[in-house]
Design an enzyme around this catalytic site. Structure first.
Site, PDB file in Angstrom:
ATOM      1  N   ARG A  10     -12.533   8.871   8.988  1.00 51.24           N
ATOM      2  CA  ARG A  10     -11.719   7.969   8.167  1.00 51.24           C
ATOM      3  C   ARG A  10     -10.788   7.147   9.065  1.00 51.24           C
ATOM      4  NH1 ARG A  10      -6.729   9.000   3.957  1.00 51.24           N
ATOM      5  NH2 ARG A  10      -6.765   6.890   3.068  1.00 51.24           N
ATOM      6  N   HIS A  11     -10.515   5.918   8.655  1.00 52.07           N
ATOM      7  CA  HIS A  11      -9.657   5.019   9.414  1.00 52.07           C
ATOM      8  C   HIS A  11      -8.214   5.521   9.496  1.00 52.07           C
ATOM      9  CE1 HIS A  11      -7.496   3.573   5.861  1.00 52.07           C
ATOM     10  NE2 HIS A  11      -8.656   3.609   5.239  1.00 52.07           N
ATOM     11  N   ARG A  61      -9.278  -2.211   9.316  1.00 51.78           N
ATOM     12  CA  ARG A  61      -8.660  -0.912   9.567  1.00 51.78           C
ATOM     13  C   ARG A  61      -9.671   0.106  10.079  1.00 51.78           C
ATOM     14  NH1 ARG A  61      -8.846  -1.870   3.970  1.00 51.78           N
ATOM     15  NH2 ARG A  61      -9.690  -0.224   2.612  1.00 51.78           N
ATOM     16  N   GLU A  86     -14.993   0.584   1.824  1.00 51.61           N
ATOM     17  CA  GLU A  86     -14.401   1.444   0.804  1.00 51.61           C
ATOM     18  C   GLU A  86     -14.917   1.065  -0.581  1.00 51.61           C
ATOM     19  OE1 GLU A  86     -13.520   4.092  -0.273  1.00 51.61           O
ATOM     20  OE2 GLU A  86     -11.409   4.418   0.280  1.00 51.61           O
ATOM     21  N   HIS A 154     -14.063   4.999   5.136  1.00 56.50           N
ATOM     22  CA  HIS A 154     -12.866   5.083   4.302  1.00 56.50           C
ATOM     23  C   HIS A 154     -12.908   6.356   3.461  1.00 56.50           C
ATOM     24  CE1 HIS A 154     -12.270   0.739   5.198  1.00 56.50           C
ATOM     25  NE2 HIS A 154     -13.587   0.768   5.238  1.00 56.50           N
TER      26      HIS A 154
END
Length: 229
Positions: A10-11, A61, A86, A154
């Site tokens: 995940r970012h 991101r 996402e 995401h």
């Protein structure tokens, strides 16, 4: 031929994460804490998983988080795939939970129970699971059996991708806790003919910081009002 290991990362943190706003597909950059998390988390991931290939969502991101991990590996290339974005949340994107609840009270309650939002233009969980899992599987199938694929994406997208890769119903199954920023899930390919084809080895693994320190960033140990030098 399929990569033996898949890691989904995940970012790092954004200002929307910090203020508990629903990001969806709005392209929000990392904040100061997020840039630190990306560096620290990328180094931690590189110490345990050295990617054969790095693939990222094309949102900034995620791409900046992927770049930090790639730098920790010595500068491996990063490719992008928009299918790893996402989940889209339509009119809810950019809003807090309180704002969503005020504007869509019944839909908000249903969403918190695990149902798909109705009337806001959000993607269904089934649709997100299908596109993300297909992207992961496609990139994994293009690698040799001893390879490691690292996918940077995401929170909701990763949970739904893992659910689909484990052969579970993304519309109803909610057995995975949400992931913290720059934490990862680790899947290993199962044996020939096994069902499901992937096994979950670890979930929500990070750099080893206590969560309050991780969320506070590099200045977590300073007195209030003090600045790092």
């Amino acid at each position: 031929m399929t990569a033996g290991t898949v890691v989904l990362l995940r970012h790092a943190r954004t200002a929307y994460n910090a203020s508990l706003r629903l990001q969806g597909q709005i392209d929000i950059p990392l904040d100061e804490v997020g840039r630190w998390q990306a560096t620290e988390g990328g180094a931690a991931l590189a110490s345990s998983h050295r990617a054969t290939r790095v693939v990222s969502s094309d949102l900034g991101r995620a791409l900046d988080t992927a770049a930090a991990y790639a730098d920790a590996l010595g500068g491996v290339p990063v490719t992008t795939d928009a299918r790893l974005r996402e989940r889209a949340f339509g009119e809810w994107e950019g809003l807090t939970g309180e704002e969503i609840s005020a504007g869509w009270p019944e839909e908000y309650v249903a969403w918190r129970r695990g149902a798909d939002p109705v009337g806001a233009g959000a993607e269904t969980k089934t649709a997100v699971a299908a596109r993300t899992a297909a992207a992961v599987q496609e990139h994994a199938d293009d690698l040799p059996d001893d390879a490691t694929l690292v996918v940077v994406s995401h929170g909701a997208a990763i949970s739904l991708a893992v659910t689909a890769l484990l052969g579970l119903d993304a519309a109803t199954w909610r057995g995975l806790v949400g992931m913290h920023n720059v934490h990862w899930s680790h899947l290993h390919r199962a044996g020939e003919g096994a069902v499901p084809a992937w096994r979950l080895v670890a979930h929500n693994v990070g750099a080893g910081y206590p969560l309050d320190q991780w969320q506070a960033g590099p200045d977590w140990n300073l007195e209030p009002g003090a600045k790092s030098v």
